[in-house]
Design a protein around this motif. Structure first.
Motif, short mmCIF file in Angstrom:
data_model
loop_
_atom_site.label_atom_id
_atom_site.label_comp_id
_atom_site.label_asym_id
_atom_site.label_seq_id
_atom_site.Cartn_x
_atom_site.Cartn_y
_atom_site.Cartn_z
N MET A 1 42.67 38.97 46.48
CA MET A 1 43.51 39.94 45.77
C MET A 1 43.26 39.87 44.25
O MET A 1 43.17 40.90 43.57
CB MET A 1 44.97 39.65 46.08
N ARG A 2 43.16 38.66 43.73
CA ARG A 2 42.93 38.49 42.29
C ARG A 2 41.58 39.07 41.90
O ARG A 2 41.46 39.73 40.86
CB ARG A 2 43.01 37.00 41.95
N ARG A 3 40.56 38.83 42.72
CA ARG A 3 39.22 39.34 42.43
C ARG A 3 39.20 40.87 42.50
O ARG A 3 38.56 41.54 41.68
CB ARG A 3 38.22 38.75 43.43
N THR A 4 39.91 41.43 43.48
CA THR A 4 39.98 42.88 43.62
C THR A 4 40.65 43.51 42.41
O THR A 4 40.19 44.53 41.88
CB THR A 4 40.76 43.26 44.89
N ALA A 5 41.75 42.89 41.96
CA ALA A 5 42.46 43.41 40.78
C ALA A 5 41.57 43.36 39.55
O ALA A 5 41.56 44.28 38.73
CB ALA A 5 43.73 42.60 40.55
N SER A 6 40.81 42.27 39.41
CA SER A 6 39.91 42.13 38.27
C SER A 6 38.81 43.19 38.31
O SER A 6 38.47 43.79 37.28
CB SER A 6 39.30 40.73 38.27
N THR A 7 38.25 43.43 39.49
CA THR A 7 37.21 44.44 39.65
C THR A 7 37.75 45.83 39.32
O THR A 7 37.10 46.63 38.63
CB THR A 7 36.65 44.43 41.09
N TYR A 8 38.95 46.10 39.81
CA TYR A 8 39.59 47.40 39.54
C TYR A 8 39.78 47.60 38.04
O TYR A 8 39.49 48.67 37.50
CB TYR A 8 40.93 47.48 40.26
N ALA A 9 40.27 46.57 37.36
CA ALA A 9 40.50 46.67 35.91
C ALA A 9 39.20 46.94 35.16
O ALA A 9 39.16 47.75 34.22
CB ALA A 9 41.13 45.38 35.40
N ARG A 10 38.10 46.30 35.58
CA ARG A 10 36.81 46.52 34.91
C ARG A 10 36.31 47.94 35.15
O ARG A 10 35.75 48.57 34.24
CB ARG A 10 35.79 45.50 35.41
N LEU A 11 36.50 48.46 36.36
CA LEU A 11 36.06 49.82 36.66
C LEU A 11 36.84 50.85 35.85
O LEU A 11 36.26 51.78 35.29
CB LEU A 11 36.23 50.10 38.16
N ILE A 12 38.15 50.68 35.77
CA ILE A 12 38.99 51.61 35.02
C ILE A 12 38.65 51.55 33.53
O ILE A 12 38.58 52.57 32.84
CB ILE A 12 40.48 51.31 35.23
N THR A 13 38.43 50.33 33.03
CA THR A 13 38.06 50.16 31.62
C THR A 13 36.75 50.87 31.32
O THR A 13 36.60 51.52 30.27
CB THR A 13 37.95 48.67 31.27
#
Length: 261
Positions: A1-13
């Motif tokens: 879950m933490r890795r998914t959230a981090s990936t999502y944040a990088r994509l949105i950024t």
């Protein structure tokens, strides 16, 4: 879950940086969104300059109703607008890139675009809710309940739109017909109290395609029009919809056969 959230944040950024590289387009979208929402508030004000209530709903309650819808829609479009490209990616094979990457496919698609035209609506939605909250005389003690209801509303909005777009796995076409129809229904129907519609319409919008949980049900709970135990229902609805969306997306991805589908 933490890795998914981090990936999502990088994509949105990354999407945000891409959009803001063109300042004129960015600020034009913001300005258009502000004008659109200002016109919407003016329209409501004009209506209530002629009448006192709409089926028992006054100006503050109507601001809350529209404000919840605007804010929830803005959050979804800013953080999940890529979901509208599912149909096109299915047909042209663009989904292949997401399938082979080590991250949830739907998350990659959702974060592949930002609806910056709705970024300004975040401020507009908050403003409408704040004015409506004050005018309706809702106690500050209801703020935690409002936050819970808003989070549930975002989940409901996100899952309904995602499920509607995933229907394209079976339609095999690039146009998100069902998602567009759902969005248009929400835009036109749920900006007014559902009590003005026949029972069949209220039932569909509450329990079949539960768009009522985006704004109508939360406002009724906050204003005391529904008993306190109703506060337990939106989280259940959000959880059920999340599970259904996960199953639909999984079934759709199983059917995916690359370009041409």
């Amino acid at each position: 879950m933490r890795r998914t959230a981090s990936t999502y944040a990088r994509l949105i950024t990354a999407q945000f940086r891409s959009i803001t590289e063109y300042p004129a387009d960015f600020w034009t979208m913001i300005a258009v969104a502000l004008i659109q929402q200002a016109a919407q508030i003016a329209f409501i004000a004009v209506i209530f300059a002629q009448i006192s209530t709409i089926n028992g709903w006054g100006f503050p309650e109507m601001l809350l109703l529209v404000g919840f819808m605007v804010l929830t829609d803005a959050v979804t479009e800013v953080g999940w607008d890529g979901m509208w490209t599912v149909g096109r990616k299915i047909v042209d094979g663009g989904l292949d890139y997401a399938v082979v990457r080590p991250a949830p496919v739907m998350m990659q698609i959702g974060a592949s675009a930002i609806g910056m035209q709705s970024a300004a609506n975040l401020t507009t939605g908050v403003t409408m809710i704040a004015i409506g909250w004050s005018g309706a005389g809702i106690a500050p003690s209801m703020i935690p309940a409002a936050i819970l209801l808003f989070l549930c509303a975002v989940v409901v909005q996100l899952t309904v739109i995602t499920t509607a777009n995933c229907i394209n796995f079976w339609l095999k076409g690039p146009s998100p017909v069902f998602a567009w129809l759902t969005a248009q229904t929400q835009e036109t129907a749920t900006r007014f109290p559902l009590t003005i519609y026949p029972r069949a319409v209220r039932t569909v919008l509450t329990w079949v395609v539960p768009l009522a949980f985006v704004n109508y049900i939360p406002v009724r709970i906050l204003t005391g029009d529904l008993p306190a135990w109703w506060l337990a229902i939106p989280p259940v609805v959000a959880a059920v919809l999340f599970a259904i969306t996960a199953l639909v997306a999984k079934a759709g991805l199983t059917r995916y056969e690359s370009a041409g589908h």
